[in-house]
Write a protein that holds these residues in place. Structure first.
Motif, PDB file in Angstrom:
ATOM      1  N   LYS A   1       0.878  -0.909   0.336  1.00 51.77           N
ATOM      2  CA  LYS A   1      -0.042   0.169  -0.010  1.00 51.77           C
ATOM      3  C   LYS A   1       1.231   1.727   0.663  1.00 51.77           C
ATOM      4  O   LYS A   1       0.845   2.313  -0.687  1.00 51.77           O
ATOM      5  N   ARG A   2       1.978   1.127   1.320  1.00 52.84           N
ATOM      6  CA  ARG A   2       2.632   2.327   1.276  1.00 52.84           C
ATOM      7  C   ARG A   2       3.344   2.880  -0.597  1.00 52.84           C
ATOM      8  O   ARG A   2       3.687   3.790  -0.526  1.00 52.84           O
TER       9      ARG A   2
ATOM     10  N   ILE B   1      -4.282  -5.132  -4.894  1.00 50.03           N
ATOM     11  CA  ILE B   1      -3.462  -6.315  -5.287  1.00 50.03           C
ATOM     12  C   ILE B   1      -3.303  -6.012  -6.858  1.00 50.03           C
ATOM     13  O   ILE B   1      -2.591  -6.168  -7.330  1.00 50.03           O
ATOM     14  N   ARG B   2      -4.735  -5.974  -7.322  1.00 46.87           N
ATOM     15  CA  ARG B   2      -4.719  -5.710  -8.922  1.00 46.87           C
ATOM     16  C   ARG B   2      -3.520  -4.239  -9.587  1.00 46.87           C
ATOM     17  O   ARG B   2      -2.802  -5.317 -10.674  1.00 46.87           O
ATOM     18  N   THR B   3      -3.679  -3.430  -9.025  1.00 43.81           N
ATOM     19  CA  THR B   3      -3.488  -2.488  -9.446  1.00 43.81           C
ATOM     20  C   THR B   3      -1.276  -3.000  -8.805  1.00 43.81           C
ATOM     21  O   THR B   3      -0.635  -2.573  -9.826  1.00 43.81           O
ATOM     22  N   GLY B   4      -0.935  -3.538  -7.798  1.00 46.19           N
ATOM     23  CA  GLY B   4      -0.136  -4.166  -7.456  1.00 46.19           C
ATOM     24  C   GLY B   4       1.326  -4.525  -8.617  1.00 46.19           C
ATOM     25  O   GLY B   4       2.009  -4.919  -9.003  1.00 46.19           O
ATOM     26  N   ALA B   5      -0.267  -5.943  -8.931  1.00 46.76           N
ATOM     27  CA  ALA B   5       0.148  -6.763  -9.958  1.00 46.76           C
ATOM     28  C   ALA B   5       0.396  -5.972 -11.028  1.00 46.76           C
ATOM     29  O   ALA B   5       1.372  -6.361 -11.948  1.00 46.76           O
ATOM     30  N   GLU B   6      -0.333  -5.233 -11.557  1.00 43.50           N
ATOM     31  CA  GLU B   6      -0.454  -4.097 -12.736  1.00 43.50           C
ATOM     32  C   GLU B   6       0.683  -3.500 -13.018  1.00 43.50           C
ATOM     33  O   GLU B   6       1.229  -2.966 -14.035  1.00 43.50           O
TER      34      GLU B   6
END
Length: 134
Positions: free
Chosen positions: A50-51, A72-77
């Motif tokens: 998140k940070r 999670i989707r954004t982190g993977a993208e």
């Protein structure tokens, strides 16, 4: 902005140590230690993801308002995670199961998920270390 990663590095190393000890001993006591170490490593992974996403975002409050699956989707993208929401849901369900009264069946279900989480946490840590080095 550089993230402070030492707690996450130590947590992951501690999880690795417990998993290796379990492989050696097959001890229920060590299995319980693995589960506990999974819990706090998971919490740190979530917080640091998140940070990092907030640091990468032109509008950090947007990240703060995201649902967990969207984060999670954004982190993977953005290449911070190697696994999709489906895998992280599996990890999240395991983490939530550890919050309930001790049940050996649930503990075993959580334990089998830990090695996959460990690999994902190591991937995240490597990506965060790369970002810090930039």
């Amino acid at each position: 902005m550089k993230l402070e990663l030492s707690s996450f590095e130590k947590a992951l190393a501690s999880l690795d140590e417990a998993l290796a000890e379990y492989d050696r001993t097959q001890s229920q006591f060590v299995k319980d230690a693995c589960i506990q170490r999974f819990e706090y490593t998971y919490e740190l992974a979530h917080k640091l993801l998140k940070r990092q996403l907030e640091a990468m975002s032109p509008n950090p409050s947007e990240i703060d308002q995201m649902s967990f699956p969207d984060m999670i989707r954004t982190g993977a993208e953005r290449g911070l995670l190697s696994q999709s929401w489906d895998h992280w849901k599996y990890f999240r369900d395991a983490r939530n199961a550890t919050s309930h009264a001790y049940n050996e069946k649930k503990a075993n279900e959580v334990f089998v998920r830990i090695p996959a989480f460990r690999d994902e946490a190591a991937f995240l840590l490597a990506r965060l270390q790369e970002r810090n080095a930039e």
